[in-house]
Write an enzyme that holds these catalytic residues in place. Structure first.
Site, PDB file in Angstrom:
ATOM      1  N   ASP A 195     -24.266  54.315  13.829  1.00  8.64           N
ATOM      2  CA  ASP A 195     -22.476  53.844  13.845  1.00  8.64           C
ATOM      3  C   ASP A 195     -21.787  54.145  12.453  1.00  8.64           C
ATOM      4  O   ASP A 195     -22.648  53.824  11.385  1.00  8.64           O
ATOM      5  CB  ASP A 195     -21.895  52.612  14.384  1.00  8.64           C
ATOM      6  CG  ASP A 195     -20.251  52.150  14.464  1.00  8.64           C
ATOM      7  OD1 ASP A 195     -19.846  53.240  14.851  1.00  8.64           O
ATOM      8  OD2 ASP A 195     -19.514  51.206  14.490  1.00  8.64           O
ATOM      9  N   LYS A 196     -20.802  53.813  12.407  1.00  9.55           N
ATOM     10  CA  LYS A 196     -20.560  53.277  10.306  1.00  9.55           C
ATOM     11  C   LYS A 196     -19.734  52.470  10.788  1.00  9.55           C
ATOM     12  O   LYS A 196     -20.215  51.456   9.527  1.00  9.55           O
ATOM     13  CB  LYS A 196     -19.580  54.781  10.140  1.00  9.55           C
ATOM     14  CG  LYS A 196     -18.913  54.837   8.583  1.00  9.55           C
ATOM     15  CD  LYS A 196     -18.050  55.999   8.662  1.00  9.55           C
ATOM     16  CE  LYS A 196     -16.614  55.597   8.677  1.00  9.55           C
ATOM     17  NZ  LYS A 196     -16.032  54.589   8.098  1.00  9.55           N
ATOM     18  N   PHE A 332      -5.489  50.580  25.027  1.00 11.61           N
ATOM     19  CA  PHE A 332      -6.093  52.017  23.462  1.00 11.61           C
ATOM     20  C   PHE A 332      -7.023  52.106  25.056  1.00 11.61           C
ATOM     21  O   PHE A 332      -7.995  50.919  25.382  1.00 11.61           O
ATOM     22  CB  PHE A 332      -6.794  51.283  22.199  1.00 11.61           C
ATOM     23  CG  PHE A 332      -7.803  52.454  21.676  1.00 11.61           C
ATOM     24  CD1 PHE A 332      -7.116  52.990  20.589  1.00 11.61           C
ATOM     25  CD2 PHE A 332      -9.169  52.320  22.000  1.00 11.61           C
ATOM     26  CE1 PHE A 332      -8.208  54.085  20.196  1.00 11.61           C
ATOM     27  CE2 PHE A 332      -9.697  53.336  20.976  1.00 11.61           C
ATOM     28  CZ  PHE A 332      -9.212  54.114  19.848  1.00 11.61           C
ATOM     29  N   ASN A 584     -18.277  49.169  21.397  1.00 10.44           N
ATOM     30  CA  ASN A 584     -18.447  50.928  21.889  1.00 10.44           C
ATOM     31  C   ASN A 584     -19.746  51.338  21.297  1.00 10.44           C
ATOM     32  O   ASN A 584     -20.316  53.182  21.764  1.00 10.44           O
ATOM     33  CB  ASN A 584     -17.267  51.941  20.988  1.00 10.44           C
ATOM     34  CG  ASN A 584     -17.544  51.472  19.553  1.00 10.44           C
ATOM     35  OD1 ASN A 584     -17.558  50.461  18.766  1.00 10.44           O
ATOM     36  ND2 ASN A 584     -16.831  52.602  18.478  1.00 10.44           N
ATOM     37  N   ASP A 585     -20.795  50.988  20.970  1.00 10.32           N
ATOM     38  CA  ASP A 585     -22.024  51.274  20.912  1.00 10.32           C
ATOM     39  C   ASP A 585     -23.283  50.575  22.067  1.00 10.32           C
ATOM     40  O   ASP A 585     -24.663  51.186  21.241  1.00 10.32           O
ATOM     41  CB  ASP A 585     -22.334  50.465  19.299  1.00 10.32           C
ATOM     42  CG  ASP A 585     -21.298  50.801  18.086  1.00 10.32           C
ATOM     43  OD1 ASP A 585     -21.192  52.312  18.244  1.00 10.32           O
ATOM     44  OD2 ASP A 585     -21.375  50.768  17.461  1.00 10.32           O
TER      45      ASP A 585
END
Length: 938
Positions: A195-196, A332, A584-585
């Protein structure tokens, strides 16, 4: 009130630490007061994605169900040895009946058959003999191997947590091991998916620029000023806001899920204050650092969110209080890529404020400076800033009543609730009026560039999977070294159809095949990836594998997992590693062979669902290049050695049957059969598998190319397996036939002319075998500690002492005394001692000769590094335990006990020098190439 809080919370969920369930985070959990509110950051850090990701996590295979490459190799080798066992048992049974075809051997005068034996079924007798040979040879299957491997994995995993080079002082966090089953996989990684945000970057957001009504602004000294103004203008600029600016920041200060401390209501605290009169000590807690940065920036501009009381949200505009009633929160989600709130102003207006990715906002905007804002968003992204667009919409009373009913129906639906909510959200979030966009900076973590370069030199390809905008992701990839400036960047973006995507993939494939000189990087966006995965997976993977680096932007969490799985199940079956910091990862982390969680600012979802957890991305290089290398070398040698020593053990038993007419007579005493793998040969290999360091850790870390020597499961392939197996057979033949020729017919090795019997013969073979396999382990050991010396020479001494004790006493509970005085009688013969030395030396000479020849003619990079490595060796247990300043190395064992008992904590110890990235935690100096000592103390 509770209903409104539930609306505000929406579908926020939290995974329980102790149970694999997902439970709602109810209103009572949000009403935190006092010190409890300090933990709100962690709670909200997992809130945004947790519900969806926890559900996805249930669809993915549990980490405990994953098998490492070593385990697969072990099972394959075990199958080969099972075939060898069956072959030996069948061959022995057939040869027994072939031998007994002659009458003199079938029923010799000293072993007459009974009438029952003569009349028994030959088929049953054949089966009985076959099973008897299976029992006789079954020790060739190393059952104790699995026990030793589990011990090695469990005990070896502590070295990761004990390594102070993986300790982060600022956050007081050390590396964490959630599973020990995959230690060796750290040495086999071929692809890293990262991931970033929060993984490569600090996840500490700073508001830098914004675009309002088509005008670009910068924040300078806490003031919002148009781009290009002078410093003098900034100093004298007014703090007032235009109507457009005020509406923009009003949207920012209302459209969020930020919480503030109830200990500071209405921001009435003493301390530093901004020019707009608002306190600088007001502390916000948000579900993401982006929201926190934006709300803080809005406060600095004069529009401050000052808290909420139930369904009432308070904001202060240049000190003037305004109150809004929170009606609905449109949470969201990664598919919509936006969130919204519907509020009612004091004048009774119903207003929707929304913010999200430009790809989710701009297509739904019908008015505002759309083109100029899009241009500004692209400029922000080129600078590496994270971008969000902000818009609003006003509802008439009739429109609001209609959408309120739609929302109520969707949220109370018993079936297809998620789909109905998504449809209603899309209906509401359209016909927007664009207000502007924001640009937030997220700094890179320390040593990210060096870490990615080290992984590349180690032969590991790095893929960055992020949800950021294309231009932002490319800018960050260039700054962190993922993309080089000289690299040719290829793009697969903005594809609209399957045909267009396939044609672009074919063009990229042709270009890659035509140009092999320069390195290529590939950029893929989420929409194009979806098209590529529909029916062009093979072509897409061919393009990706020919690129040195791949960047996937605008990725949804499930897309990340699909990319990992696509590569994982490719024909090459590469070992994959996924690393991330947020919920989310989770799907990506669970899909990869090895999952690593970053202990960041987005909660602990990634950490709890990972195999290993580290505080910073830079620790990944040490984890793979040093720990992974060591773990693989250790366990690979352990597996091969176990099969080798069991071949040495049982092959003489098989050969002995040729001398006893396949009568199933055992060569070894039953006690020796039992203790061979338990006591006589178990500890040296176990200690080797825990402490071996064939190359100094500093050399492994500074020469990443050494990682390539162990890639592709190099030490557990068929060539090493066959070498160890044939070496075991060769040594067994030397044991057996060397002893046989020594004790040939009419040969006496005792001064009184007495002959040795079959138990003495078996004991001689067993003695040579114990000495040889133990010395073989000593030859494999490169890193000697006092523990290695103790267990190696202690095992040999224990064998001799035990044999003298066991054979020197008549044991009344044994029904036979076959071994009484056998060992003493054997050792009383000088010829036997000479034979033991000669046979042991002959066995080891073969292996030494092979090593010398191969090191001279075909040296590996690791063997070359062993000759050139600098620095002194590591003393005793200093490689695995730390100690306080001024303590001498003689207290190593006590330090080990302190570490195991938890009394040796990281803040109390002397850290190793990070400049050399040493694995060991001791105080000594290296001699560098310029012959200057480099102290390892901080």
């Amino acid at each position: 009130m509770e209903r409104q809080i539930s609306r505000f919370v929406g579908r926020i969920t939290l995974q329980d630490h102790s149970e694999d369930i997902v439970r709602p985070l109810g209103p009572e959990n949000l009403l935190l007061r006092g010190a409890r509110l300090k933990n709100t950051k962690e709670i909200f850090g997992v809130a945004v994605y947790t519900g969806m990701e926890a559900k996805m996590a249930l669809n993915y295979k549990s980490k405990s169900q994953k098998r490492s490459a070593v385990e697969k190799s072990m099972n394959t080798f075990l199958l080969v040895y099972l075939i060898i066992l069956l072959f030996e048992a069948i061959l022995s049974t057939i040869l027994k009946y072939a031998w007994q075809a002659e009458g003199k051997w079938d029923e010799p005068w000293y072993n007459q058959k009974t009438e029952h034996d003569r009349n028994s079924s030959k088929i049953l007798k054949f089966i009985s003999d076959f099973l008897a040979f299976l029992v006789l040879y079954n020790f060739i299957i190393p059952i104790s191997l699995y026990v030793t491997v589990e011990m090695q994995k469990f005990l070896g995993s502590f070295f990761i947590s004990w390594d102070l080079d993986l300790y982060h002082e600022e956050s007081n966090q050390r590396a964490q091991v959630n599973t020990s089953d995959l230690n060796e996989e750290l040495g086999q990684v071929e692809y890293v998916f990262t991931d970033k945000t929060g993984t490569l970057t600090e996840n500490e957001m700073q508001f830098r620029e914004c675009s309002v009504n088509g005008i670009k602004y910068q924040e300078i000294n806490g003031k919002l000023v148009p781009e290009g103004v002078t410093v003098d203008y900034v100093d004298g600029a007014s703090t007032s806001l235009s109507l457009e600016e005020e509406l923009f920041f009003k949207a920012v200060s209302l459209c969020h899920t930020v919480q503030i401390s109830h200990e500071q209501p209405n921001s009435c605290v003493d301390g530093l204050r901004f020019s707009n009169g608002l306190s600088s000590q007001l502390e916000y807690y948000a579900s993401s650092p982006d929201e926190k940065a934006l709300v803080e920036a809005s406060r600095r501009m004069g529009v401050a969110f000052s808290g909420s009381n139930g369904e009432i949200m308070d904001i202060k505009i240049l000190g003037k209080l305004e109150r809004y009633k929170l009606l609905h929160v449109l949470e969201f989600d990664p598919n919509r890529r936006r969130m919204s709130v519907i509020v009612e102003s004091s004048s009774g207006e119903n207003i929707l404020f929304t913010k999200g990715a430009e790809s989710a906002i701009l297509p739904n905007a019908k008015s505002g400076e759309i083109d100029r804002t899009r241009l500004h968003v692209d400029e922000f992204a080129l600078k590496g800033l994270r971008t969000l667009c902000v818009a609003y919409r006003k509802f008439t009373p009739e429109e609001y009543r209609e959408i309120d009913q739609h929302l109520h129906d969707a949220r109370t639906a018993l079936h297809q609730r998620e789909e109905r909510l998504a449809d209603v959200f899309d209906l509401i979030e359209r016909d927007l009026e664009l207000l502007g966009a924001t640009g937030v900076e997220d700094k890179l973590q320390d040593k990210v560039l060096e870490t990615i370069e080290a992984l590349r030199l180690a032969g590991i390809k790095v893929w960055v999977l992020t949800g950021d905008k294309h231009e932002t992701a490319v800018s960050v990839s260039l700054s962190c070294g993922h993309f080089h400036r000289t690299m040719n960047i290829l793009e697969l973006v903005q594809q609209k159809s399957d045909h267009e995507c396939a044609e672009q993939l074919r063009q990229l494939d042709r270009r890659l095949k035509e140009d092999h000189v320069i390195q290529h990087g590939l950029v893929v966006d989420g929409a194009s990836l979806s098209l590529a995965l529909r029916g062009h997976e093979k072509l897409f993977m061919d393009v990706c594998k020919n690129c040195s680096a791949v960047l996937c932007c605008r990725m949804a969490p499930l897309q990340k997992a699909k990319v990992v799985r696509l590569l994982k199940i490719s024909p090459e079956k590469p070992i994959t590693l996924a690393i991330g910091d947020g919920a989310n990862d989770v799907s990506m982390i669970q899909e990869a062979h090895v999952g690593i969680g970053i202990m960041g600012k987005e909660g602990r979802q990634a950490v709890r669902n990972s195999d290993y957890a580290i505080a910073r991305f830079k620790f990944l290089s040490k984890l793979l290049l040093v720990h992974g290398h060591y773990y693989y070398i250790r366990i690979a040698t352990l597996v091969q050695y176990f099969f080798y020593k069991n071949v040495c053990f049982i092959t003489p038993q098989f050969l002995y049957q040729f001398l006893c007419l396949f009568s199933q007579q055992t060569l070894y005493d039953s006690v020796y059969l039992t203790l061979y793998n338990i006591c006589f040969t178990s500890l040296p290999i176990l200690m080797y598998s825990l402490f071996e360091q064939h190359v100094h850790p500093h050399v492994l870390h500074t020469k990443p190319g050494l990682y390539r020597d162990i890639s592709k499961n190099a030490l557990l392939g068929y060539k090493p397996f066959l070498y160890w197996t044939f070496l075991g057979f060769g040594h067994a033949f030397i044991f057996f036939f060397g002893s046989y020729f020594l004790m040939g017919e009419d040969t006496s090795l005792l001064g009184n002319g007495q002959m040795f019997g079959n138990w003495t013969f078996g004991t001689l073979v067993f003695t040579v075998m114990v000495l040889t396999v133990t010395m073989k382990m000593a030859l494999e050991t490169q890193f000697w500690t006092w523990i290695n010396h103790f267990v190696t020479w202690g095992s040999i001494a224990f064998y001799f002492i035990f044999s003298l004790f066991y054979g020197g006493i008549i044991w009344p509970f044994l029904h036979t005394q076959d071994m009484y005085f056998v060992f003493v009688q054997l050792l009383s013969s000088g010829s036997a001692w000479f034979a033991i030395i000669i046979m042991t030396t002959a066995c080891l000479c073969l292996d030494v000769l092979k090593k010398v020849i191969y090191r001279q003619l075909y040296p590996t990079s690791t063997e070359k590094a062993q000759l050139t490595e600098t620095g002194s060796g590591i003393n005793c247990l200093d490689s695995m335990c730390c100690y306080t300043s001024g303590e001498t190395a003689c207290a190593s064992f006590r330090r080990l006990l302190d570490r195991v008992m938890g009394r040796c904590t990281a803040p109390q110890v002397t850290r190793c020098g990070t400049s050399l990235n040493s694995l060991c935690c001791q105080r000594f100096s290296y001699k560098l190439e310029n012959d200057e000592p480099a102290a390892l103390d901080d």
